[in-house]
Design a protein around this motif. Structure first.
Motif, PDB file in Angstrom:
ATOM      1  N   SER A 161      -8.401   8.691  -1.525  1.00  0.00           N
ATOM      2  CA  SER A 161      -7.943   9.026  -2.872  1.00  0.00           C
ATOM      3  C   SER A 161      -6.431   9.189  -2.942  1.00  0.00           C
ATOM      4  CB  SER A 161      -8.615  10.327  -3.336  1.00  0.00           C
ATOM      5  OG  SER A 161      -8.284  11.407  -2.452  1.00  0.00           O
ATOM      6  N   ARG A 211       0.844  -1.200   0.000  1.00  0.00           N
ATOM      7  CA  ARG A 211       0.000   0.000   0.000  1.00  0.00           C
ATOM      8  C   ARG A 211       0.882   1.254   0.000  1.00  0.00           C
ATOM      9  NH1 ARG A 211      -1.913   2.864   4.453  1.00  0.00           N
ATOM     10  NH2 ARG A 211      -1.389   1.087   5.812  1.00  0.00           N
ATOM     11  N   ARG A 243      -2.722   4.112  -3.125  1.00  0.00           N
ATOM     12  CA  ARG A 243      -2.835   3.095  -4.155  1.00  0.00           C
ATOM     13  C   ARG A 243      -2.378   1.775  -3.547  1.00  0.00           C
ATOM     14  NH1 ARG A 243      -5.232   6.694  -5.889  1.00  0.00           N
ATOM     15  NH2 ARG A 243      -5.128   7.688  -7.962  1.00  0.00           N
ATOM     16  N   GLU A 275      -3.173  -3.626  -9.672  1.00  0.00           N
ATOM     17  CA  GLU A 275      -3.677  -2.621  -8.732  1.00  0.00           C
ATOM     18  C   GLU A 275      -5.038  -3.052  -8.219  1.00  0.00           C
ATOM     19  OE1 GLU A 275      -4.765   2.161  -8.484  1.00  0.00           O
ATOM     20  OE2 GLU A 275      -3.916   1.307 -10.329  1.00  0.00           O
ATOM     21  N   LEU A 276      -5.244  -2.913  -6.908  1.00  0.00           N
ATOM     22  CA  LEU A 276      -6.521  -3.255  -6.273  1.00  0.00           C
ATOM     23  C   LEU A 276      -7.313  -1.973  -6.063  1.00  0.00           C
ATOM     24  CD1 LEU A 276      -5.190  -5.817  -3.626  1.00  0.00           C
ATOM     25  CD2 LEU A 276      -6.036  -6.283  -5.940  1.00  0.00           C
ATOM     26  N   GLU A 277      -8.012  -1.557  -7.099  1.00  0.00           N
ATOM     27  CA  GLU A 277      -8.728  -0.286  -7.032  1.00  0.00           C
ATOM     28  C   GLU A 277      -9.863  -0.323  -6.018  1.00  0.00           C
ATOM     29  OE1 GLU A 277      -9.949   0.990 -10.845  1.00  0.00           O
ATOM     30  OE2 GLU A 277      -7.950   0.870 -11.755  1.00  0.00           O
ATOM     31  N   ASP A 278     -10.505  -1.460  -5.863  1.00  0.00           N
ATOM     32  CA  ASP A 278     -11.636  -1.561  -4.933  1.00  0.00           C
ATOM     33  C   ASP A 278     -11.191  -1.526  -3.471  1.00  0.00           C
ATOM     34  OD1 ASP A 278     -13.269  -1.786  -7.130  1.00  0.00           O
ATOM     35  OD2 ASP A 278     -13.306  -3.991  -7.086  1.00  0.00           O
ATOM     36  N   ALA A 279      -9.898  -1.743  -3.223  1.00  0.00           N
ATOM     37  CA  ALA A 279      -9.401  -1.785  -1.844  1.00  0.00           C
ATOM     38  C   ALA A 279      -9.048  -0.408  -1.302  1.00  0.00           C
ATOM     39  CB  ALA A 279      -8.187  -2.700  -1.749  1.00  0.00           C
ATOM     40  N   ARG A 280      -9.091   0.612  -2.146  1.00  0.00           N
ATOM     41  CA  ARG A 280      -8.741   1.964  -1.687  1.00  0.00           C
ATOM     42  C   ARG A 280      -9.750   2.462  -0.664  1.00  0.00           C
ATOM     43  NH1 ARG A 280      -8.186   5.269  -7.276  1.00  0.00           N
ATOM     44  NH2 ARG A 280      -6.811   3.827  -8.423  1.00  0.00           N
ATOM     45  N   GLU A 281      -9.214   3.130   0.336  1.00  0.00           N
ATOM     46  CA  GLU A 281     -10.066   3.798   1.312  1.00  0.00           C
ATOM     47  C   GLU A 281      -9.958   5.315   1.196  1.00  0.00           C
ATOM     48  OE1 GLU A 281      -9.224   2.400   5.212  1.00  0.00           O
ATOM     49  OE2 GLU A 281      -9.784   0.313   4.775  1.00  0.00           O
TER      50      GLU A 281
END
Length: 284
Positions: A127, A93, A130, A119-125
């Motif tokens: 902005s 991360r 990444r 990249e795990l876009e859905d795992a972002r908390e």
């Protein structure tokens, strides 16, 4: 004590010295072969790539991919497998301060598909972060991530890693390299000490073949010393010298447009400035 007994004692001491030296070397080799699961990271941060004179600041706009930015920065982070075992399903991360905007993120160079880097876009908390996963990373392999940012990255910034299998050491590359170099210090000192003591004794003790025995022992010890010279030299150099790093910057006195790098364009627009001012653009 007779000469024969003295000779036997000296030969016994020489044998003990050689035995100790070889025992240290074998112990070092054994330690190097022990299973070690380790990832190391190193970051190159270039803050404030564009600086503008205060008297024309209000007339200048810096655009990156048509987005206006105030403080353009670039960060490259390289993650390497510095252990001797494969690392699987590592999650990394990259989190930046909330005031820093991520303008673009990409691989440099693009990793091979077999590594399974995604990249795990859905795992972002947030902005300003990444998250990536690395499915398979063999020993000595590496993945390089690059970020183009609007804002300054703190000097103490670091990525965060997680592995559900556990037992994966994740540390800064400098610390890993220093630890590896320190492992060479003991065998280096033992070999040097043996090199200084044993050949002269052999030369003086053995009447007929003293020079030959001393030369043979010297060659053997020098061959054993070679793998340790560079790490020990690097370790000593780091102890007495401070590494200097200078960021690449663009200094603008009067500009219409500038292109920075090959990946994306940075355009700098300014309204008309007095004709008497000279254009001065330099990249350091």
């Amino acid at each position: 004590m007779s000469d024969s007994i003295l000779t036997k004692v000296i030969l016994a001491l020489i044998s003990a010295g050689f035995g100790f030296a070889f025992a240290v070397i074998l112990d070092w080799i054994k330690a190097r072969r022990e299973p070690k699961t380790e990832l190391s990271w190193e970051a190159e941060i270039s803050n404030s790539l564009v600086s503008v004179r205060q008297d024309i600041f209000a007339k200048v706009r810096v655009l990156y991919n048509e987005h206006q930015v105030s403080r353009l920065a670039v960060m490259k982070c390289r993650i390497s497998n510095t252990g001797n075992r494969v690392v699987k399903e590592e999650r990394v991360r990259f989190t930046f301060p909330k005031e820093v905007k991520i303008l673009e993120n990409f691989f440099d160079p693009k990793p091979e598909r077999e590594l399974g880097v995604a990249e795990l876009e859905d795992a972002r908390e947030e902005s300003s972060e990444r998250i990536y996963t690395i499915a398979h990373l063999e020993s000595t392999m590496q993945v390089t991530f690059q970020f183009v940012l609007d804002g300054n990255v703190p000097a103490d910034w670091s990525p965060h890693a997680f592995n559900e299998h556990g037992d994966v050491l994740f540390q800064k590359r400098d610390l890993s390299r220093v630890r590896e170099d320190k492992e060479h210090l003991q065998p280096f000192l033992v070999i040097v000490l043996t090199l200084l003591l044993i050949p002269p004794v052999l030369r003086n003790l053995i009447v007929d073949l003293g020079d030959l025995a001393a030369s043979g022992a010297t060659l053997i010890l020098l061959a054993l010393l070679v793998p340790h010279i560079v790490p020990v030299t690097r370790l000593l150099t780091n102890l007495i010298a401070n590494e200097r790093h200078t960021d690449r910057k663009i200094h603008i006195k009067d500009a219409n447009s500038v292109i920075l790098g090959d990946h994306s364009a940075v355009r700098i627009h300014s309204s008309s400035i007095g004709k008497n001012e000279q254009e001065d653009k330099s990249v350091v």
